[in-house]
Design an enzyme around this catalytic site. Structure first.
Site, PDB file in Angstrom:
ATOM      1  N   SER A 181      -6.706   3.519  -3.019  1.00  0.00           N
ATOM      2  CA  SER A 181      -5.637   3.540  -4.008  1.00  0.00           C
ATOM      3  C   SER A 181      -5.979   4.553  -5.113  1.00  0.00           C
ATOM      4  O   SER A 181      -6.247   5.710  -4.805  1.00  0.00           O
ATOM      5  CB  SER A 181      -5.409   2.130  -4.557  1.00  0.00           C
ATOM      6  OG  SER A 181      -4.172   2.026  -5.206  1.00  0.00           O
ATOM      7  N   ASP A 240       2.022  -0.140   4.249  1.00  0.00           N
ATOM      8  CA  ASP A 240       1.682   0.019   2.840  1.00  0.00           C
ATOM      9  C   ASP A 240       2.797   0.768   2.119  1.00  0.00           C
ATOM     10  O   ASP A 240       3.081   1.917   2.458  1.00  0.00           O
ATOM     11  CB  ASP A 240       0.364   0.798   2.729  1.00  0.00           C
ATOM     12  CG  ASP A 240      -0.066   1.058   1.300  1.00  0.00           C
ATOM     13  OD1 ASP A 240       0.565   0.519   0.368  1.00  0.00           O
ATOM     14  OD2 ASP A 240      -1.047   1.799   1.104  1.00  0.00           O
ATOM     15  N   HIS A 259      -2.479  -1.868   2.694  1.00  0.00           N
ATOM     16  CA  HIS A 259      -3.091  -1.049   1.657  1.00  0.00           C
ATOM     17  C   HIS A 259      -4.610  -0.972   1.846  1.00  0.00           C
ATOM     18  O   HIS A 259      -5.294  -1.983   1.818  1.00  0.00           O
ATOM     19  CB  HIS A 259      -2.756  -1.646   0.288  1.00  0.00           C
ATOM     20  CG  HIS A 259      -2.922  -0.701  -0.861  1.00  0.00           C
ATOM     21  ND1 HIS A 259      -2.377   0.560  -0.891  1.00  0.00           N
ATOM     22  CD2 HIS A 259      -3.587  -0.842  -2.045  1.00  0.00           C
ATOM     23  CE1 HIS A 259      -2.674   1.146  -2.033  1.00  0.00           C
ATOM     24  NE2 HIS A 259      -3.406   0.321  -2.748  1.00  0.00           N
TER      25      HIS A 259
END
Length: 330
Positions: free
Chosen positions: A123, A264, A289
Site C-alpha cells: 500500500s 483489491d 490488498h
C-alpha cells in the site's frame, strides 16, 4: 530530524524504531530485506508480512522492518510531534531519507557492505519502496511494491476509480449492504497521513456517480484546499508526485515488481502492465490488498502462490546481479 534544511534544526536527531532478525542471515553475504514502514506501528506490518520472512529463510537474508517517522514510537518531537510547525517534517522525502540513512548505517555496523538490499512494502509502504528504488538506486537494488497506488495518488486516472471498484467487487460477490459505507478518517493515524496527502499525495475521495454504492462525497479541489489550510496550515501541491517521483514516466527505472490483486479496489490505481523486462507487473486474479506479502496459508488461491514464486525468482536474480556489480566496482 530534518535531512534537508540545515538552518532549522542543525544536526538534531530522534530515535527511530526498527525490528531486525538475523535468524536466517548468511552473515556479511546474504541479502538484506528491508520493509519500508508505512502509516502505523511497525509491529502491525511485521506481523502481517510473513512472506518476507519465508523468503529470507530461502535466500539467507537479514530482515529489517523500519518504522515510519511520526508513527508508533518514532516521534521526532515526542508529545509535541503533532503540533504546528513540528508536524511539518512528516513528509515522504524525509521518510525516504530516514530509510536511506538507516540502511547505510546498519550495513556499516553489521559489516554487510556486500549484502544487496531489496525493499518491500504494501500500500503506501509499497509506494515508498518504489520511491526508494527511484531515489536511492545506489543503496537499493530492487523493490517489491505490493498494492501500491502510485498512479492514482499522483493524480492519474479517474478519481472515482476506488469507489467504483469497491462497488464492482461487492456486487460481484453479491453482498447486500444495509447502509452506505464511508471512509474512516477520524483516528489520529489517518489525520497524520492526511497531512502528507495535503501536500504530496492526491486525495481522491470524491464519489458522486449514481452507479456507486457510496453517498456523495464532494471532496473537491476547493474543499481539499480548505481542509488542508484549516487543519494543517498548508496548501496542496497536487502535481508534486509527478515531479518528484516520476509520475507515470517510469520506463527508465529498473528492478521493481508491481503486484496487485484483482479483488483489491486500490489495484487499478497502480501499475497493471509490465513496462520493461525489469519493471514487472504481477496481477493476482484472486488476490486482495497486498495478499502476496502475507505468510503462506492453506487457503491461499493458486494465483498468489504463483505470484510469490515469481517474486522470489526475480528477487534472487536481482541479488545475484547486484553481487556481480559490487565485485566489478570494487
Amino acid at each position: 530530524v530534518d535531512h534537508f534544511n540545515f538552518n532549522s534544526l542543525g544536526n538534531a536527531t530522534f530515535n527511530q524504531r526498527y525490528l531486525i532478525t538475523d535468524r536466517f542471515w548468511k552473515k556479511s553475504f546474504g541479502p538484506i530485506f528491508f520493509y519500508t514502514g508505512n502509516e502505523g506501528d511497525i509491529w502491525e506490518f511485521a506481523l502481517n508480512s510473513g512472506f518476507i520472512l519465508e523468503l529470507a529463510a530461502q535466500q539467507e537474508a537479514l530482515v529489517i522492518f523500519a518504522e515510519h517517522r511520526y508513527y508508533g514510537r518514532s516521534l521526532p518531537f515526542g508529545n509535541q510531534s503533532f503540533s504546528i510547525p513540528e508536524v511539518g517534517l512528516l513528509t515522504v522525502e524525509q521518510a525516504l531519507a530516514d530509510y536511506a540513512l538507516m540502511i547505510t548505517e546498519l550495513k556499516l555496523q553489521l559489516a554487510a557492505a556486500q549484502s544487496p538490499v531489496i525493499v518491500f512494502g504494501g500500500s503506501y509502504g509499497g509506494m515508498l519502496s518504489v520511491y526508494m528504488r527511484l531515489k536511492y538506486p545506489n543503496i537499493v537494488a530492487g523493490a517489491l511494491a505490493a498494492s501500491a497506488p502510485i498512479l492514482s495518488t499522483a493524480g492519474f486516472g479517474d478519481p472515482r476509480q476506488f469507489f467504483r471498484d469497491v462497488t464492482a467487487v461487492s456486487l460481484g460477490e453479491q453482498i447486500r449492504l444495509k447502509r452506505p459505507l464511508g471512509v474512516g478518517c477520524h483516528d489520529d493515524r489517518s489525520r497524520r497521513f492526511f497531512l502528507q496527502a495535503c501536500t504530496e499525495i492526491e486525495m481522491c475521495y470524491e464519489s458522486n456517480n449514481v452507479t456507486d454504492m457510496f453517498p456523495p462525497m464532494t471532496f473537491t479541489q476547493e474543499a481539499r484546499q480548505l481542509y488542508c489550510s484549516k487543519r494543517w496550515g498548508v496548501q496542496p501541491r497536487p502535481g508534486w508526485l509527478r515531479i518528484q517521483f516520476w509520475g507515470d514516466d517510469l520506463s527508465t527505472a529498473s528492478n521493481i515488481i508491481f503486484s496487485n490483486g484483482d479483488l483489491d479496489p486500490w489495484a487499478n490505481g497502480g501499475v497493471r502492465n509490465s513496462l520493461s523486462p525489469s519493471l514487472i507487473a504481477i496481477n493476482i486474479s484472486d488476490g486482495a490488498h497486498h495478499l502476496d506479502l502475507r505468510g503462506s496459508n492453506a487457503a491461499d488461491p493458486e494465483s498468489v502462490v504463483k505470484a510469490r514464486k515469481m517474486e522470489a525468482e526475480l528477487i534472487a536474480a536481482w541479488v545475484k546481479m547486484e553481487r556481480v556489480r559490487f565485485r566489478q566496482s570494487h
